[in-house]
Scaffold this motif. Structure first.
Motif, mmCIF file in Angstrom:
data_model
loop_
_atom_site.group_PDB
_atom_site.id
_atom_site.type_symbol
_atom_site.label_atom_id
_atom_site.label_comp_id
_atom_site.label_asym_id
_atom_site.label_seq_id
_atom_site.Cartn_x
_atom_site.Cartn_y
_atom_site.Cartn_z
ATOM 1 N N UNK A 1 43.463 39.148 34.166
ATOM 2 C CA UNK A 1 42.402 38.357 34.785
ATOM 3 C C UNK A 1 41.049 38.933 34.406
ATOM 4 N N UNK A 2 40.136 38.059 34.040
ATOM 5 C CA UNK A 2 38.774 38.492 33.755
ATOM 6 C C UNK A 2 38.015 38.662 35.064
ATOM 7 N N UNK A 3 36.972 39.460 35.034
ATOM 8 C CA UNK A 3 36.155 39.670 36.239
ATOM 9 C C UNK A 3 34.791 39.015 36.104
ATOM 10 N N UNK A 4 34.515 38.401 34.956
ATOM 11 C CA UNK A 4 33.199 37.820 34.725
ATOM 12 C C UNK A 4 32.995 36.575 35.571
ATOM 13 N N UNK A 5 31.743 36.276 35.882
ATOM 14 C CA UNK A 5 31.411 35.068 36.621
ATOM 15 C C UNK A 5 31.238 35.271 38.107
ATOM 16 N N UNK A 6 31.692 36.403 38.645
ATOM 17 C CA UNK A 6 31.561 36.647 40.080
ATOM 18 C C UNK A 6 30.228 37.330 40.397
ATOM 19 N N UNK A 7 29.564 36.820 41.412
ATOM 20 C CA UNK A 7 28.333 37.474 41.858
ATOM 21 C C UNK A 7 28.651 38.714 42.680
ATOM 22 N N UNK A 8 29.770 38.659 43.421
ATOM 23 C CA UNK A 8 30.156 39.772 44.278
ATOM 24 C C UNK A 8 31.601 40.167 43.995
ATOM 25 N N UNK A 9 31.852 41.439 43.696
ATOM 26 C CA UNK A 9 33.225 41.884 43.440
ATOM 27 C C UNK A 9 34.104 41.695 44.671
ATOM 28 N N UNK A 10 35.374 41.389 44.458
ATOM 29 C CA UNK A 10 36.329 41.249 45.549
ATOM 30 C C UNK A 10 36.985 42.587 45.852
ATOM 31 N N UNK A 11 37.250 42.812 47.132
ATOM 32 C CA UNK A 11 38.018 43.978 47.548
ATOM 33 C C UNK A 11 39.490 43.569 47.607
ATOM 34 N N UNK A 12 40.344 44.376 46.982
ATOM 35 C CA UNK A 12 41.754 44.013 46.903
ATOM 36 C C UNK A 12 42.616 45.258 47.017
ATOM 37 N N UNK A 13 43.726 45.154 47.752
ATOM 38 C CA UNK A 13 44.699 46.242 47.816
ATOM 39 C C UNK A 13 46.077 45.695 47.456
ATOM 40 N N UNK A 14 46.820 46.484 46.696
ATOM 41 C CA UNK A 14 48.122 46.084 46.180
ATOM 42 C C UNK A 14 49.163 47.069 46.685
ATOM 43 N N UNK A 15 50.129 46.587 47.459
ATOM 44 C CA UNK A 15 51.165 47.443 48.044
ATOM 45 C C UNK A 15 52.511 47.009 47.469
ATOM 46 N N UNK A 16 53.154 47.899 46.728
ATOM 47 C CA UNK A 16 54.424 47.574 46.082
ATOM 48 C C UNK A 16 55.554 47.680 47.104
ATOM 49 N N UNK A 17 56.288 46.586 47.257
ATOM 50 C CA UNK A 17 57.388 46.532 48.218
ATOM 51 C C UNK A 17 58.734 46.810 47.557
ATOM 52 N N UNK A 18 58.843 46.459 46.283
ATOM 53 C CA UNK A 18 60.122 46.589 45.582
ATOM 54 C C UNK A 18 59.871 46.686 44.088
ATOM 55 N N UNK A 19 60.568 47.588 43.413
ATOM 56 C CA UNK A 19 60.427 47.716 41.972
ATOM 57 C C UNK A 19 59.190 48.501 41.569
ATOM 58 N N UNK A 20 58.711 48.249 40.355
ATOM 59 C CA UNK A 20 57.574 48.966 39.789
ATOM 60 C C UNK A 20 56.686 48.000 39.013
ATOM 61 N N UNK A 21 55.385 48.244 39.053
ATOM 62 C CA UNK A 21 54.441 47.473 38.245
ATOM 63 C C UNK A 21 53.378 48.416 37.697
ATOM 64 N N UNK A 22 52.748 47.991 36.626
ATOM 65 C CA UNK A 22 51.583 48.689 36.088
ATOM 66 C C UNK A 22 50.357 47.827 36.339
ATOM 67 N N UNK A 23 49.290 48.460 36.794
ATOM 68 C CA UNK A 23 48.039 47.746 37.046
ATOM 69 C C UNK A 23 46.931 48.443 36.276
ATOM 70 N N UNK A 24 46.235 47.702 35.426
ATOM 71 C CA UNK A 24 45.098 48.251 34.681
ATOM 72 C C UNK A 24 43.823 47.635 35.235
ATOM 73 N N UNK A 25 42.906 48.492 35.658
ATOM 74 C CA UNK A 25 41.589 48.045 36.131
ATOM 75 C C UNK A 25 40.567 48.594 35.144
ATOM 76 N N UNK A 26 40.089 47.717 34.259
ATOM 77 C CA UNK A 26 39.274 48.213 33.163
ATOM 78 C C UNK A 26 40.124 49.098 32.269
#
Length: 201
Positions: free
Chosen positions: A126-151
């Motif tokens: 997902x791109x972050x461009x176009x937003x005037x205000x950044x969103x606050x987000x939290x990601x809680x893994x319930x099952x399995x594994x994921x990779x998250x890249x922020x920048x």
């Protein structure tokens, strides 16, 4: 809720948000990077947009993607309880990931919860461009594994891990593993705090 119902809800909500923000289809196309023809098809419920397209439209409107799953028509029917059987499901037609809306529909709160089933081998950016205000987000893994890249920062998350991000850089979710992962996303979006009718835009 059926796929047709979800498509119709997204169509109505996109049109409502665009009009409330005095955006034309052309101006939203310019801000979001989504073509004018695609926006028109979505608003007429003639296209089932992907998660990436919905995120671009949400960014162009300066709301979270969660806001596109709300419904102004039922804003006066606020209920603090969302039974499991009544929670809406949406499947991304491209990746197959399933999004369950957990928060009660149209409840006047800036906090929104969604549960994601993320198939093995899937990668979404997902791109972050176009937003005037950044969103606050939290990601809680319930099952399995994921990779998250922020920048440029990469986080490998396992079951039980919780990651907080302030979305102002590109955000990529991937599941390079062999099993479907499940995680909860908590989003703070002030545009969801109150019904849009009567608000100053």
């Amino acid at each position: 809720m059926s796929t047709d119902d979800i498509t119709t809800r997204i169509a109505k909500r996109l049109r409502e948000l665009r009009q409330l923000r005095s955006e034309t289809i052309d101006s939203l196309a310019s801000k979001s990077g989504v073509s004018r023809s695609m926006i028109s098809l979505i608003e007429r419920a003639q296209a089932n947009p992907t998660a990436i397209v919905l995120e671009k439209l949400a960014a162009g409107l300066d709301v979270s993607m969660a806001a596109l799953f709300e419904s102004e028509e039922t804003a006066q029917k606020q209920n603090p309880l969302a039974r499991h059987a009544e929670q809406s499901l949406w499947t991304d037609p491209e990746s197959g990931y399933i999004r369950r809306t957990l928060s009660p529909p149209n409840w006047p709160s800036s906090l929104h919860l969604a549960e994601i089933q993320f198939p093995a081998g899937v990668r979404l950016s997902y791109e972050a461009s176009g937003r005037r205000n950044p969103l606050e987000q939290q990601i809680w893994v319930l099952q399995g594994q994921i990779d998250v890249a922020h920048g440029s920062q990469l986080y490998s998350l396992k079951s039980g891990d919780c990651l907080a991000v302030r979305v102002y850089l590109p955000l990529t979710f991937s599941n390079p593993h062999s099993q479907t992962a499940k995680y909860l996303v908590a989003i703070v979006d002030d545009s969801l705090a109150y019904p849009t009718t009567g608000r100053d835009q």
